[in-house]
Design a protein around this motif. Sequence first.
Motif, PDB file in Angstrom:
ATOM      1  N   LEU A 184       1.783  10.562   0.536  1.00 52.20           N
ATOM      2  CA  LEU A 184       2.309  11.356   1.644  1.00 52.20           C
ATOM      3  C   LEU A 184       3.771  11.679   1.383  1.00 52.20           C
ATOM      4  O   LEU A 184       4.532  10.814   0.954  1.00 52.20           O
ATOM      5  CB  LEU A 184       2.182  10.578   2.958  1.00 52.20           C
ATOM      6  N   ILE A 200      -3.579   9.757 -12.322  1.00 54.34           N
ATOM      7  CA  ILE A 200      -3.233   9.067 -11.077  1.00 54.34           C
ATOM      8  C   ILE A 200      -1.764   9.291 -10.721  1.00 54.34           C
ATOM      9  O   ILE A 200      -1.401   9.388  -9.557  1.00 54.34           O
ATOM     10  CB  ILE A 200      -3.570   7.562 -11.203  1.00 54.34           C
ATOM     11  N   LEU A 201      -0.933   9.400 -11.763  1.00 55.55           N
ATOM     12  CA  LEU A 201       0.482   9.693 -11.506  1.00 55.55           C
ATOM     13  C   LEU A 201       0.614  11.178 -11.205  1.00 55.55           C
ATOM     14  O   LEU A 201      -0.004  11.998 -11.861  1.00 55.55           O
ATOM     15  CB  LEU A 201       1.324   9.362 -12.736  1.00 55.55           C
ATOM     16  N   SER A 202       1.410  11.517 -10.245  1.00 54.54           N
ATOM     17  CA  SER A 202       1.597  12.946  -9.981  1.00 54.54           C
ATOM     18  C   SER A 202       2.528  13.517 -11.021  1.00 54.54           C
ATOM     19  O   SER A 202       3.350  12.809 -11.580  1.00 54.54           O
ATOM     20  CB  SER A 202       2.157  13.147  -8.575  1.00 54.54           C
ATOM     21  N   ARG A 218       0.825  -1.196   0.000  1.00 55.10           N
ATOM     22  CA  ARG A 218       0.000   0.000   0.000  1.00 55.10           C
ATOM     23  C   ARG A 218       0.872   1.265   0.000  1.00 55.10           C
ATOM     24  O   ARG A 218       1.918   1.300   0.652  1.00 55.10           O
ATOM     25  CB  ARG A 218      -0.871  -0.005   1.257  1.00 55.10           C
ATOM     26  N   ILE A 219       0.442   2.269  -0.736  1.00 54.24           N
ATOM     27  CA  ILE A 219       1.139   3.562  -0.717  1.00 54.24           C
ATOM     28  C   ILE A 219       0.250   4.545   0.033  1.00 54.24           C
ATOM     29  O   ILE A 219      -0.754   5.006  -0.504  1.00 54.24           O
ATOM     30  CB  ILE A 219       1.400   4.085  -2.146  1.00 54.24           C
ATOM     31  N   PRO A 220       0.595   4.900   1.277  1.00 57.72           N
ATOM     32  CA  PRO A 220      -0.264   5.797   2.057  1.00 57.72           C
ATOM     33  C   PRO A 220      -0.448   7.137   1.353  1.00 57.72           C
ATOM     34  O   PRO A 220       0.510   7.725   0.871  1.00 57.72           O
ATOM     35  CB  PRO A 220       0.499   5.966   3.377  1.00 57.72           C
ATOM     36  N   GLY A 221      -1.704   7.569   1.296  1.00 58.49           N
ATOM     37  CA  GLY A 221      -2.003   8.858   0.692  1.00 58.49           C
ATOM     38  C   GLY A 221      -2.411   8.783  -0.766  1.00 58.49           C
ATOM     39  O   GLY A 221      -2.982   9.721  -1.299  1.00 58.49           O
ATOM     40  N   ALA A 222      -2.107   7.661  -1.418  1.00 63.45           N
ATOM     41  CA  ALA A 222      -2.439   7.539  -2.842  1.00 63.45           C
ATOM     42  C   ALA A 222      -3.954   7.411  -3.013  1.00 63.45           C
ATOM     43  O   ALA A 222      -4.648   7.015  -2.091  1.00 63.45           O
ATOM     44  CB  ALA A 222      -1.734   6.323  -3.424  1.00 63.45           C
ATOM     45  N   PRO A 223      -4.473   7.758  -4.183  1.00 63.90           N
ATOM     46  CA  PRO A 223      -5.911   7.652  -4.421  1.00 63.90           C
ATOM     47  C   PRO A 223      -6.383   6.208  -4.235  1.00 63.90           C
ATOM     48  O   PRO A 223      -5.597   5.279  -4.413  1.00 63.90           O
ATOM     49  CB  PRO A 223      -6.076   8.081  -5.881  1.00 63.90           C
ATOM     50  N   GLN A 226      -0.252  10.585  -7.364  1.00 62.56           N
ATOM     51  CA  GLN A 226      -0.591  11.871  -6.765  1.00 62.56           C
ATOM     52  C   GLN A 226      -1.193  11.623  -5.392  1.00 62.56           C
ATOM     53  O   GLN A 226      -1.856  10.621  -5.153  1.00 62.56           O
ATOM     54  CB  GLN A 226      -1.549  12.642  -7.677  1.00 62.56           C
ATOM     55  N   GLY A 227      -0.926  12.526  -4.463  1.00 63.14           N
ATOM     56  CA  GLY A 227      -1.477  12.403  -3.130  1.00 63.14           C
ATOM     57  C   GLY A 227      -0.602  11.625  -2.161  1.00 63.14           C
ATOM     58  O   GLY A 227      -0.826  11.662  -0.960  1.00 63.14           O
TER      59      GLY A 227
END
Lengths: 151, 633
Positions: free
Chosen positions: B609, A148-150, A37-42, B606-607
């Motif tokens: 942390l 989705i990618l920043s 899991r990537i915390p903060g990701a959508p 995106q988003g």
Amino acid sequence: MSDAGVVRLLVFRVGGLLCAAEAERVREILPRLATTRIPGAPPAVAGLVNVRGTLVTVVEGWRALRQPEPPASNGTQGGTTVLLEVGAGRKVLGFTVDEVVDLLAADAAALERRAALPGVDPTLVRAVGRRAGQLFVVLDTDALLTPILSS
Amino acid sequence: MDLSQYAELFLAESREHLSACNQLLLEWERHPAGLTPVSGLFRAVHTVKGMAATMGYARVTDLAHRMENLLDVQRRGAHPATDELLQLLFRARDALERAVELSVVGRERELDVAAIVADLEQAAARMAPARPGERPVPSPEPTEPEPEAAGRLVQVTLRPEAPLKGGRAVLVLKRAQALGAVHAVTPPVTAFEADEFDGRFSFRLDATAAAEQIEAALKAAGDVAHVTVGGAEAGGPAPEPGATPGDAGAVGGGPSRHIRVDLRRLDGLMDLIGELITVRGRLNQLAAERRDPAVDDVAIQVSRLSSDLQAEILQARMTPVWQVFDRFPRLVRDVARELGKQVAFRVEGKEIELDRAILDELGDPLMHLLRNAVDHGIEPPAERRRRGKPPEGEVVLTAQRERASVTITVADDGRGVDRRKILERAQREGVVDAHADALTDEQLLRVLARPGFSTAEAVTSVSGRGVGIDVAMTRIRALGGTIEIRSELGKGTTFVLRLPVTLAIVRAIMASVGPERYALPLTYVAETVEFGAVTTTMVEGREAIVLRDHVVPLVHLRRLLGVTSDRAPARAPIIVLELGDRRAGVVVDGMLGQQEIVVKGFDAPQGTLPVFSGATIMGDGVPALILDAAGLV
């Protein structure tokens, strides 16, 4: 096959939706891999997977396409991860699907240019095709995955 | 055929020669009567000229040619260097550098070299008092870079059936350049692309190799039908006798034990070896379960081999620091000259090696620190004399290897930082407590590194606004390094940079948070304590613990990362991170021990942390995210 006007499509199923992506954008097809899991990701992001030493972000197909969650048996064991090249930079992103159905060549012109099928965001659809009597949407994978990618 | 793929190589090699020019000019400037640097300079400029001619960069070729002429006149006349001449040569070198940089990006047309070319011409004319019998140095038209016929005439005919003749011809030229300087390419390289290019071309080659050797070397490029090698042409300047293989200044001369490797290749190898080491972990687990001596045996061998391989690959990424340090003597000289200061600059530990990726990032921070040292550190000569110091100040740049890290120091013997002044300002601006009566080194650095903080009475064009330390600190931290300052009033200031030898592999504490695992690099871990064993207090609305009189705010990873599954343990470990004089206690569920991890980047969605510096792959093949101390403290 490489004639102009012919596109090769990878057809797959996500929930009740038959979709396709341009085969040219498909890097690899893999079984479902253990994700971190990537915390903060959508919420559509399943997490990070290890593809032979390279880290790849995986997007959960059913969430991205607003399909019902697949039955539990499909949750972590079943399913397939399609590695797609996204955007101008051709970054590699994973996209989980329930199953890969077919690889077919379609006449680019024959793809009926239509807004969408009911229940699918029309901005994500490039075209609608037909296979064995069944309609499928050719996804605009860039439009679906780039946000989705920043950056 | 696209020459651009060679442009990168041309640029890299030219930069090396131009860097050598700087060193030689500086040496010459120190001993103007000596002529030893002149031959080296001549060779370096000559090589750049040859390469530029091959690439078809007429202005670079022209400029290099004029410089070469001037150097040749100088050498023949054995004149000691005047300051005027040296300044001209420095200027010409810089112009040549700009010309090279612009040419490779296709902006050669923007170059205006007329002024510097004219100055070079004049200087050469003044110095060459046309002695009887001496042949005047030919000065070519700028549009015709290489009319002079030096070296041996080489004629090449490609096989008529060869595809991509233009590309092949360029490859042949590359082979020729490995033997010596190439000029007078006919037709010019730019014409190789043309449809009417029939695969026949000629050039002049400055090489001492036997004709058979040249022929064999060129034929090795493939698709070559004929090569004829003529004798040396009388009339041109004698081939540079010193330009023999193995000469430090002549890159590409003769067989070399070094090759250029694209850094991306090395990154690819790092990825693969990282994966191999992960798989090795799995193999070892399986072997332990099997209890089969034969399997054990193989597992042990695989372990050893992969460790060796990893060490080799890490070694291949190591680059000596001089590759970055070599540009600094010139920088320090220029800054000192501009400010009217006298500075002796020394570099120690040039041969110390760092991972290429780290070294590439070091240039800017060091440049800032060196500028600061000359500008704010070293006093003007008169002031130094008044204080009983020698008028010439000293700046020393040192690299030292210490176990898993490299220490780089920038030290000056200048005026040092006046803490009282800084303290006043720091208090006024609220950086430190109003009743603090002294600044520790730690606090001093924090104050100096504040964006926009400057103690310079007058902001100079050289450094001035305190921007330098700010930038340096950010960069060094981003590399996982630390920076310290030591300063004594009147005696000087030293900056100490500590950097990991490689970015790729670090030691980390593995921590569990719910079902998840995270890595915390040991670099910033000060200690670990147990939550519950110490009392927590509230400080400014934040939960904190008090450790030996220090307030350490707590960061609950469960909350921060949004881990909701199962309950937090009653007694949880706290990992205390320390970054400069800032601290934070990171509360985790459990500790999973220390291990070496291979650091990898990932495309963060995106988003995400902003507390992760990358990820690693654990022994079971599953990724784990790496927590970034700077994001937590």
